[in-house]
Design a protein around this motif. Structure first.
Motif, PDB file in Angstrom:
ATOM      1  N   UNK A  39      -3.284 -10.411  -8.454  1.00 22.32           N
ATOM      2  CA  UNK A  39      -1.583 -11.266  -8.471  1.00 22.32           C
ATOM      3  C   UNK A  39      -0.597 -10.324  -8.699  1.00 22.32           C
ATOM      4  N   UNK A  40      -0.757  -9.304  -9.477  1.00 23.49           N
ATOM      5  CA  UNK A  40       0.245  -8.258  -9.734  1.00 23.49           C
ATOM      6  C   UNK A  40       0.711  -7.371  -9.000  1.00 23.49           C
ATOM      7  N   UNK A  41       1.872  -7.152  -8.624  1.00 25.74           N
ATOM      8  CA  UNK A  41       2.031  -6.345  -7.055  1.00 25.74           C
ATOM      9  C   UNK A  41       1.573  -4.948  -7.411  1.00 25.74           C
ATOM     10  N   UNK A  42       0.797  -4.656  -6.087  1.00 33.12           N
ATOM     11  CA  UNK A  42      -0.050  -3.469  -6.278  1.00 33.12           C
ATOM     12  C   UNK A  42       0.685  -2.398  -6.428  1.00 33.12           C
ATOM     13  N   UNK A  43       1.857  -2.029  -6.338  1.00 30.48           N
ATOM     14  CA  UNK A  43       2.860  -0.947  -6.678  1.00 30.48           C
ATOM     15  C   UNK A  43       2.620  -0.508  -8.024  1.00 30.48           C
ATOM     16  N   UNK A  44       2.427  -1.555  -8.931  1.00 33.39           N
ATOM     17  CA  UNK A  44       2.515  -1.339 -10.487  1.00 33.39           C
ATOM     18  C   UNK A  44       1.281  -0.184 -10.630  1.00 33.39           C
ATOM     19  N   UNK A  45       0.225  -0.270  -9.787  1.00 30.96           N
ATOM     20  CA  UNK A  45      -0.898   0.523  -9.941  1.00 30.96           C
ATOM     21  C   UNK A  45      -0.672   1.921  -9.667  1.00 30.96           C
ATOM     22  N   UNK A  46       0.365   2.157  -8.732  1.00 29.74           N
ATOM     23  CA  UNK A  46       0.892   3.792  -8.485  1.00 29.74           C
ATOM     24  C   UNK A  46       1.548   4.215  -9.647  1.00 29.74           C
ATOM     25  N   UNK A  47       2.410   3.483 -10.490  1.00 34.20           N
ATOM     26  CA  UNK A  47       3.214   3.954 -11.535  1.00 34.20           C
ATOM     27  C   UNK A  47       2.019   4.265 -12.705  1.00 34.20           C
ATOM     28  N   UNK A  48       1.179   3.333 -12.827  1.00 35.20           N
ATOM     29  CA  UNK A  48       0.231   3.448 -13.942  1.00 35.20           C
ATOM     30  C   UNK A  48      -0.584   4.700 -13.697  1.00 35.20           C
ATOM     31  N   UNK A  49      -1.125   5.057 -12.517  1.00 34.17           N
ATOM     32  CA  UNK A  49      -1.665   6.398 -12.197  1.00 34.17           C
ATOM     33  C   UNK A  49      -0.742   7.602 -12.351  1.00 34.17           C
ATOM     34  N   UNK A  50       0.391   7.200 -11.736  1.00 33.32           N
ATOM     35  CA  UNK A  50       1.188   8.554 -12.153  1.00 33.32           C
ATOM     36  C   UNK A  50       1.233   9.008 -13.493  1.00 33.32           C
ATOM     37  N   UNK A  51       1.566   8.075 -14.433  1.00 34.94           N
ATOM     38  CA  UNK A  51       1.512   8.040 -15.851  1.00 34.94           C
ATOM     39  C   UNK A  51       0.246   8.645 -16.427  1.00 34.94           C
ATOM     40  N   UNK A  52      -0.851   8.464 -15.870  1.00 36.59           N
ATOM     41  CA  UNK A  52      -1.980   8.946 -16.484  1.00 36.59           C
ATOM     42  C   UNK A  52      -2.255  10.450 -16.105  1.00 36.59           C
ATOM     43  N   UNK A  53      -1.400  11.015 -15.339  1.00 32.68           N
ATOM     44  CA  UNK A  53      -1.745  12.442 -14.853  1.00 32.68           C
ATOM     45  C   UNK A  53      -1.131  13.419 -15.981  1.00 32.68           C
ATOM     46  N   UNK A  54      -1.669  14.332 -16.654  1.00 32.19           N
ATOM     47  CA  UNK A  54      -1.301  15.239 -17.511  1.00 32.19           C
ATOM     48  C   UNK A  54      -0.094  16.067 -16.897  1.00 32.19           C
ATOM     49  N   UNK A  88       0.858  -1.211  -0.020  1.00 32.43           N
ATOM     50  CA  UNK A  88      -0.180  -0.032   0.071  1.00 32.43           C
ATOM     51  C   UNK A  88       0.830   1.175   0.001  1.00 32.43           C
ATOM     52  N   UNK A  89       1.773   1.558   0.890  1.00 34.71           N
ATOM     53  CA  UNK A  89       2.619   2.758   1.126  1.00 34.71           C
ATOM     54  C   UNK A  89       3.182   2.877  -0.098  1.00 34.71           C
ATOM     55  N   UNK A  90       3.921   1.821  -0.474  1.00 40.24           N
ATOM     56  CA  UNK A  90       5.096   1.992  -1.395  1.00 40.24           C
ATOM     57  C   UNK A  90       4.317   2.313  -2.783  1.00 40.24           C
ATOM     58  N   UNK A  91       2.979   1.958  -2.946  1.00 41.48           N
ATOM     59  CA  UNK A  91       2.316   2.601  -4.011  1.00 41.48           C
ATOM     60  C   UNK A  91       2.207   3.961  -4.108  1.00 41.48           C
ATOM     61  N   UNK A  92       2.317   4.570  -2.998  1.00 44.55           N
ATOM     62  CA  UNK A  92       2.259   6.201  -3.010  1.00 44.55           C
ATOM     63  C   UNK A  92       3.704   6.494  -3.437  1.00 44.55           C
ATOM     64  N   UNK A  93       4.696   5.592  -2.912  1.00 39.90           N
ATOM     65  CA  UNK A  93       5.946   6.112  -3.718  1.00 39.90           C
ATOM     66  C   UNK A  93       6.322   5.707  -5.091  1.00 39.90           C
ATOM     67  N   UNK A  94       5.729   4.881  -5.729  1.00 37.37           N
ATOM     68  CA  UNK A  94       5.807   4.615  -6.968  1.00 37.37           C
ATOM     69  C   UNK A  94       4.604   5.514  -7.743  1.00 37.37           C
ATOM     70  N   UNK A  95       3.860   6.157  -7.162  1.00 33.05           N
ATOM     71  CA  UNK A  95       3.027   7.006  -7.885  1.00 33.05           C
ATOM     72  C   UNK A  95       3.833   8.394  -8.070  1.00 33.05           C
ATOM     73  N   UNK A  96       4.228   8.699  -6.926  1.00 33.26           N
ATOM     74  CA  UNK A  96       5.201   9.974  -7.213  1.00 33.26           C
ATOM     75  C   UNK A  96       6.479   9.552  -8.169  1.00 33.26           C
ATOM     76  N   UNK A  97       7.149   8.682  -8.085  1.00 34.43           N
ATOM     77  CA  UNK A  97       8.261   8.521  -8.867  1.00 34.43           C
ATOM     78  C   UNK A  97       7.645   8.386 -10.669  1.00 34.43           C
ATOM     79  N   UNK A  98       6.304   7.903 -10.785  1.00 29.03           N
ATOM     80  CA  UNK A  98       5.920   7.736 -12.084  1.00 29.03           C
ATOM     81  C   UNK A  98       5.511   9.140 -12.337  1.00 29.03           C
ATOM     82  N   UNK A  99       4.997  10.183 -11.454  1.00 30.59           N
ATOM     83  CA  UNK A  99       4.897  11.432 -11.878  1.00 30.59           C
ATOM     84  C   UNK A  99       6.035  12.391 -12.229  1.00 30.59           C
ATOM     85  N   UNK A 100       7.095  12.022 -11.385  1.00 30.66           N
ATOM     86  CA  UNK A 100       8.480  12.544 -11.598  1.00 30.66           C
ATOM     87  C   UNK A 100       8.936  12.231 -12.857  1.00 30.66           C
ATOM     88  N   UNK A 101       8.984  10.954 -13.267  1.00 32.29           N
ATOM     89  CA  UNK A 101       9.540  10.390 -14.592  1.00 32.29           C
ATOM     90  C   UNK A 101       8.855  10.900 -15.674  1.00 32.29           C
TER      91      UNK A 101
END
Length: 432
Positions: free
Chosen positions: A241-256, A83-96
């Motif tokens: 079954x996919x690690x939930x942190x993947x969702x954080x990256x996908x959500x980050x990439x969706x933001x304009x 859960x918490x690392x999904x937030x970390x990867x969401x921010x990483x997706x936004x930054x990248x």
């Protein structure tokens, strides 16, 4: 010579634009604070897990909370990792995404080097780990990806402790390398560490993800609309079954990233990044570190036995030697093939120190170790000891190298500050 490219385009680690340098500086300050909190949390976990009250630490980590629906009856340690690392990867997706859409790295010549260095810095440690564990008895190839990650918060915390005046270009390179590293790591997790895949929840996750993307593309910022969609996307990806942190990256990439008009203020990605980065750096990563770093040395069979395990040896070798060789070697190859030059006042000793610093693997390495060996297993304990030892050795070696250069860059910084105009922008960032 008017047709020649500007000098900065032919330089490795050349100065970026002043707005980008200022933005990166703000990010680095936040990540540095988060890194200090991460260090405190990791030390606290190690002390508690090896104290007479170790049973209380294990009981806290194994406390189960949450509904059974979507398999959300998780332990606190699993909530931190999933859960918490999904937030970390969401921010990483936004930054990248922001770096490659609106940052200095939208120029392919600037983007090529940190991307190549990240790939080299992941490939060589994986090869070293594989060679060690294939050649020694008792080895396990399952953890080949453990030493491939760089922990940006931990690395920046080390920079803060040694008080180095490392140039902004090198700090930006380290940040970008680590963010690309995180994206590659989450790809490895999704592809190689997905044990069982349930297609129905994964396909269902596309619905709330699509609605989230539709709303943010229309610049909707209402948390009461976006947060439930993000949580549902995360829950369905977790159930698949996919690690939930993947969702954080996908959500980050969706933001304009780009604003609709010049007067609209910051882009939505930048707005979300300002909102969520403090939670990521100050809460999510330290809490995960607290639950992941608490390895009992006695429970791992003793420190001597742990250090003789091929898993531990491979991780230490990958982080200390592999990261340095991968990052430094790839950067040198880029310089040779592009006929570029190092930026003004820079030395290959700086790149060497930065390559050693990239060997600090913590957050994502601990996560991959749990996925590879199983949380609480003996090999997972040995992997955590290898991650801690390798990161500590890499940090100490990087400190020695970068401290030697510290005085030089401090003097240059003082000169730049004296040359700053009334607008507060150093002359070196202004076009003539």
């Amino acid at each position: 010579m008017s047709g020649a490219p500007p000098r900065s385009a032919r330089q490795l680690f050349g100065r970026g634009t002043w707005p980008e340098v200022s933005r990166i500086a703000d990010i680095l300050r936040m990540e540095t604070v988060g890194g200090v909190l991460l260090l405190v949390a990791a030390v606290a976990a190690l002390v508690w897990a090896n104290s007479p009250w170790a049973a209380a630490y294990r009981s806290l980590s194994e406390l189960t909370v949450g509904p059974h629906a979507l398999h959300l009856d998780l332990t606190l340690a699993q909530w931190a990792a999933d859960g918490l690392l999904a937030v970390f990867f969401f921010v990483a997706g936004l930054e990248l995404k922001r770096e490659f859409v609106a940052g200095d790295l939208r120029d392919p010549r600037r983007a090529a080097m940190p991307v190549a260095a990240a790939v080299g810095g992941m490939a060589v440690p994986a090869l070293i780990f594989t060679a060690v564990n294939a050649g020694l008895p008792g080895g396990s190839l399952a953890g080949w990806a453990v030493p491939t990650a760089t922990d940006i918060a931990f690395a920046l915390a080390v920079l803060a402790v040694i008080s180095t005046d490392l140039p902004a270009a090198l700090r930006t390179f380290l940040l970008t390398l680590a963010v690309v590293d995180d994206l590659l790591a989450i790809t490895i997790i999704a592809v190689f560490y997905t044990g069982s895949l349930s297609l129905l929840p994964l396909l269902a996750a596309a619905v709330p993800l699509g609605l989230f993307a539709f709303l943010v593309q229309r610049r909707v910022r209402s948390w009461w609309l976006l947060l439930p969609l993000a949580a549902l996307t995360w829950g369905l990806v977790h159930a698949s079954g996919v690690h939930a942190t993947v969702a954080g990256v996908l959500l980050g990439f969706a933001v304009p990233v780009v604003r609709r008009a010049a007067g609209d203020g910051p882009g939505l990605a930048e707005h979300f990044e300002h909102r969520w980065r403090p939670l990521s750096a100050g809460v999510a990563v330290p809490v995960f570190a607290f639950f992941a770093a608490g390895v009992s040395v006695a429970g791992a069979g003793g420190l001597g036995e742990s250090l003789r395990d091929p898993v531990t040896i491979g991780i230490i070798g990958g982080l200390v030697l592999g990261k340095c060789v991968g990052v430094l070697g790839t950067t040198w190859l880029v310089q040779r093939f592009t006929r570029s030059e190092l930026g003004d006042e820079l030395s290959w000793w700086d790149v060497f120190g930065l390559s050693l610093l990239a060997g600090i693997g913590f957050t994502v390495s601990l996560l991959i170790g749990e996925l590879a060996f199983g949380s609480g297993s003996e090999q997972d304990d040995h992997a955590r000891i290898g991650i801690l030892a390798g990161s500590l050795i890499a940090a100490l070696l990087a400190t020695v190298v970068l401290r030697i250069r510290n005085h030089h860059y401090r003097r240059l910084r003082e000169i730049e500050e004296r040359d700053a105009d009334a607008d507060g922008i150093p002359d070196v960032y202004q076009e003539r």
